[in-house]
Design a protein around this motif. Structure first.
Motif, mmCIF file in Angstrom:
data_model
loop_
_atom_site.group_PDB
_atom_site.id
_atom_site.type_symbol
_atom_site.label_atom_id
_atom_site.label_comp_id
_atom_site.label_asym_id
_atom_site.label_seq_id
_atom_site.Cartn_x
_atom_site.Cartn_y
_atom_site.Cartn_z
ATOM 1 N N TYR A 39 -8.416 68.882 -20.696
ATOM 2 C CA TYR A 39 -9.010 67.737 -21.177
ATOM 3 C C TYR A 39 -7.885 67.379 -21.688
ATOM 4 O O TYR A 39 -7.405 65.708 -20.675
ATOM 5 N N PHE A 43 -4.631 65.967 -18.971
ATOM 6 C CA PHE A 43 -5.431 65.244 -17.902
ATOM 7 C C PHE A 43 -5.370 64.124 -17.771
ATOM 8 O O PHE A 43 -4.803 63.211 -17.417
ATOM 9 N N VAL A 82 -10.446 63.328 -15.045
ATOM 10 C CA VAL A 82 -10.643 64.778 -15.301
ATOM 11 C C VAL A 82 -12.749 64.434 -16.024
ATOM 12 O O VAL A 82 -11.989 62.779 -16.138
ATOM 13 N N LEU A 98 -14.217 72.760 -16.822
ATOM 14 C CA LEU A 98 -13.338 71.907 -16.549
ATOM 15 C C LEU A 98 -13.302 71.323 -15.238
ATOM 16 O O LEU A 98 -12.549 72.288 -14.368
ATOM 17 N N THR A 99 -14.281 70.297 -14.961
ATOM 18 C CA THR A 99 -14.032 69.303 -13.600
ATOM 19 C C THR A 99 -12.415 68.708 -13.816
ATOM 20 O O THR A 99 -12.127 67.483 -14.264
ATOM 21 N N LEU A 100 -11.653 68.510 -12.814
ATOM 22 C CA LEU A 100 -10.119 68.352 -12.569
ATOM 23 C C LEU A 100 -10.071 67.564 -11.581
ATOM 24 O O LEU A 100 -10.269 68.146 -10.174
ATOM 25 N N TRP A 155 -11.376 67.485 -5.463
ATOM 26 C CA TRP A 155 -11.872 67.840 -7.157
ATOM 27 C C TRP A 155 -11.579 69.780 -7.378
ATOM 28 O O TRP A 155 -12.025 70.312 -6.282
#
Length: 418
Positions: free
Chosen positions: A317, A320, A332, A341-343, A390
């Motif tokens: 996190y 990013f 992020v 984790l969403t990137l 994503w």
């Protein structure tokens, strides 16, 4: 060779294709930071010591014959106590079903509730609801979600689809995003379900909810897990919960999951699980029953386990966030729960050093595997469109050292794109 119509429609996991690429590079001696697997490397995240000792002891005591179809009574009793202590949820042993992990629970819930042609509503991205809908012949209604609401569905997203629907499949913390429902959003969804069910004719199927909370003990910072029945007790007749030990105790291979909900539905699910032979191993059930009773050991494990997960998520996190500040086209979402984790890595249309144009999220992902030795999973593997750039980063099988060494490689690879 001829097979059934269902077999002809079957699709494997999209993640398998990514795994194949990773394995090919590993054969060549390359080291890949593999953030694709929703699992734990036991050398990094071992199961609780007390649980491991309990499993050994249970085998020594010869608990190796078939268990009851719904799970041994001691485990269901201790799950009932655990639910009261942890969530203030009151479910009796006849409302609890034990199985070998959460998958048979989800599949048996689909089979028990959904007839061919029934509508099933679920968010996109989400894990495997498209596959389960296909298996039971349902009409899938994939509700597209957005980063504006952390990829969680809202009541407004769902409302246009509830008329005549049989099932609403929800998960929080959500796989693949690691994001969670706010109290208000989940209350609004519960109110929508209650409103819809109040308008249905007597004798017709209500709108049921599968609520997958397998990651509920893995929440971080200010984020709090909420569940439907705690917020709206009237939901108790309509919600089938999916839970278990796989994720909160790093015990994916131990294969002890539990579901709970209306006794009539749980009874039908029990028969389905029985016919599949999908019960949890008996020694592991006895060991889990003893472990859940040991509240001090449970909390001791969770404290250390959650901190290790959070450290890895925070490393990605923070990096990013810095990449974004440096002008890279990434984003992020903060760690909320689960091991994900969403990137955002928005480089579709860019050209690689060898002249290849990256068309979509799949191309971006395979470029990063080869160029940065970093593997993620695009949301297209979870029902989203391939144009959605994503990705899920899963930290369970990657050490913090490997993550920290990977991050500069990702930045360098993105800077090479034109």
């Amino acid at each position: 060779m001829s097979v059934s119509r269902l077999a002809k429609k079957l699709k494997g996991s999209e993640i398998i294709k990514i795994a194949g690429e990773i394995n090919e590079l590993k054969k060549q001696g390359q080291k890949i930071a593999n953030l694709t697997i929703g699992d734990f490397d036991p050398s990094l995240f071992p199961i609780p010591e007390a649980l491991k000792d309990g499993i050994k002891k249970s085998y020594d005591e010869h608990n190796t014959n078939y268990p009851p179809a719904d799970g041994i009574l001691a485990l269901r009793e201790n799950i009932s106590s655990y639910l009261k202590d942890t969530y203030a949820l009151d479910f009796n042993t006849n409302q609890i079903l034990v199985s070998c992990g959460s998958r048979p629970l989800i599949y048996s819930a689909y089979m028990a509730l959904v007839d061919p042609g029934d509508k099933v509503i679920y968010p996109a991205p989400s894990w495997n609801n498209d596959h389960y809908s296909s298996l039971v012949g349902a009409v899938p209604i994939a509700v597209t979600t957005s980063p504006d609401n952390n990829f969680m569905p809202s009541a407004a997203d769902i409302r246009p689809h509830v008329k005549g629907a049989t099932l609403l499949a929800l998960c929080s913390p959500l796989n693949p995003t690691g994001t969670m429902f706010t109290k208000k959003d989940l209350e609004d969804i519960c109110d929508l379900v209650l409103e819809e069910n109040s308008q249905r004719e007597p004798g017709t199927k209500p709108l049921y909810v599968i609520y997958d909370q397998i990651y509920s003990m893995l929440t971080f910072g200010k984020h709090v897990h909420y569940d439907p029945v705690s917020l709206r007790p009237a939901m108790k007749d309509y919600v089938i919960y999916v839970d278990g030990a796989s994720k909160c105790f790093a015990s994916t291979g131990v294969r002890v999951g539990w579901g709970f909900g209306p006794a009539e539905v749980i009874e039908k699910m029990k028969i389905l699980v029985m016919h599949m032979g999908a019960w949890a191993p008996k020694p592991e059930q006895f060991a889990m029953a003893a472990f859940l009773q040991n509240k001090e050991k449970v909390q001791e494990f969770l404290a250390t386990f959650k901190q290790k997960i959070q450290n890895s998520l925070n490393a990605i996190y923070t990096a990013f966030k810095q990449f974004k500040a440096d002008g890279l086209n990434v984003d992020v979402i903060e760690p909320m729960g689960a091991i994900y984790l969403t990137l955002k890595i928005d480089y579709a249309g860019k050209t690689t050093p060898d002249g290849k144009v990256l068309k979509d999220s799949e191309d971006i992902n395979f470029y990063l595997i080869k160029e940065a030795k970093a593997a993620f999973v695009p949301f297209s593997a979870f029902g989203a469109d391939s144009s959605v750039n994503w990705f899920r980063a899963s930290i369970g099988a990657c050490s913090l050292t490997d993550i920290n060494e990977m991050l500069p490689r990702v930045k360098e690879a993105l800077l090479k794109l034109k």
